[in-house]
Design an enzyme around this catalytic site. Structure first.
Site, short mmCIF file in Angstrom:
data_model
loop_
_atom_site.label_atom_id
_atom_site.label_comp_id
_atom_site.label_asym_id
_atom_site.label_seq_id
_atom_site.Cartn_x
_atom_site.Cartn_y
_atom_site.Cartn_z
N VAL A 152 0.84 -1.20 0.00
CA VAL A 152 0.00 0.00 0.00
C VAL A 152 0.88 1.25 0.00
O VAL A 152 1.78 1.38 0.83
CB VAL A 152 -0.94 0.02 1.23
CG1 VAL A 152 -1.87 1.23 1.17
CG2 VAL A 152 -1.75 -1.27 1.31
N GLY A 182 8.50 4.37 3.23
CA GLY A 182 7.57 4.09 4.32
C GLY A 182 6.12 3.95 3.89
O GLY A 182 5.60 4.78 3.18
N SER A 183 5.46 2.89 4.33
CA SER A 183 4.05 2.70 4.03
C SER A 183 3.52 1.53 4.83
O SER A 183 3.83 1.41 6.00
CB SER A 183 3.84 2.50 2.53
OG SER A 183 2.46 2.57 2.24
N ARG A 184 2.75 0.63 4.17
CA ARG A 184 2.20 -0.51 4.90
C ARG A 184 2.03 -1.69 3.96
O ARG A 184 1.98 -1.54 2.73
CB ARG A 184 0.87 -0.15 5.55
CG ARG A 184 -0.25 0.08 4.57
CD ARG A 184 -1.47 0.65 5.23
NE ARG A 184 -2.37 -0.37 5.77
CZ ARG A 184 -3.37 -0.10 6.60
NH1 ARG A 184 -3.57 1.14 7.01
NH2 ARG A 184 -4.16 -1.05 7.02
#
Length: 214
Positions: A152, A182-184
């Site tokens: 994501v 950076g994320s998920r």
């Protein structure tokens, strides 16, 4: 099972090379301030795109974390488009200081890859979970179970990289892609998956066992 040493992700090489080039040019120009700034930039890009070795657990039923970071969601949901019916969802948030190379959570065969364009809200927000750009990898495990793991995008992370293709056969812990800055990563699993982690736990890609696919 120890993965081969690859010091940096290949997508990071142009960034590292460019920062190093600017450092050398500044040093040759005897501009100390710029040299220091670009040296820091080189060090940061090396750190961000690092790809350390990981010791992958030798357990075919183990579900291994696909990302470094912190577990922010564990819930059952039927609001997803990756596997049929209700699924158990685990969300792992990666901050800018985590390793950003993603790894396969379990061995299996890639059924399909679903890219969905979208927004770039903060990845740990409810809006980000619903509306952000994402790339979903749906696979059938060697035991015949369907799972999905979804890269994501986020507020800063606007570049999803997936190194897989449909029909690829992958081993647990294999490097499968990265998300820049950076994320998920969301996992969608059978509801009878036996979890061994909780919300708030910190996990490491390719090493931390999240549970067992029954």
């Amino acid at each position: 099972m120890l993965q081969p040493q690859v010091p940096v992700a290949r997508e990071g090489v142009p960034f590292i090379g460019f920062a190093a080039f600017l450092t050398l040019v500044s040093a040759a120009s005897e501009c100390e301030i710029l040299t220091f700034i670009f040296l820091l930039a080189t060090a940061f890009t090396l750190y961000f795109f690092r790809d350390p070795e990981r010791f992958v657990p030798d357990d075919p039923s183990a579900l291994i974390s696909p990302a470094d970071g912190k577990i922010i969601v564990i819930e059952k949901t039927d609001k997803q488009d990756f596997i049929e019916g209700e699924a158990l969802k685990i969300s792992i948030f990666m901050n800018v200081f985590n390793v950003h190379v993603n790894r396969a959570p379990i061995a299996g065969k890639v059924d399909k890859i679903i890219y969905t364009p979208g927004k770039f809200y903060s990845a740990d927000s409810s809006q980000g979970a619903e509306y952000n750009e994402n790339c979903g990898i749906v696979l059938t495990t060697n035991s015949g179970k369907k799972i999905a793991f979804v890269q994501v995008a986020g507020l800063i992370a606007r570049r999803i990289v997936c190194w897989l293709e449909p029909n690829d056969t992958i081993q647990s812990g294999r490097r499968v892609g990265l998300i820049r800055f950076g994320s998920r990563v969301d996992l969608y699993l059978p509801t009878d998956t036996a979890l061994s982690v909780s919300v708030g736990d910190k996990v490491r890609a390719g090493e931390t066992i999240l549970g067992q696919i029954i």
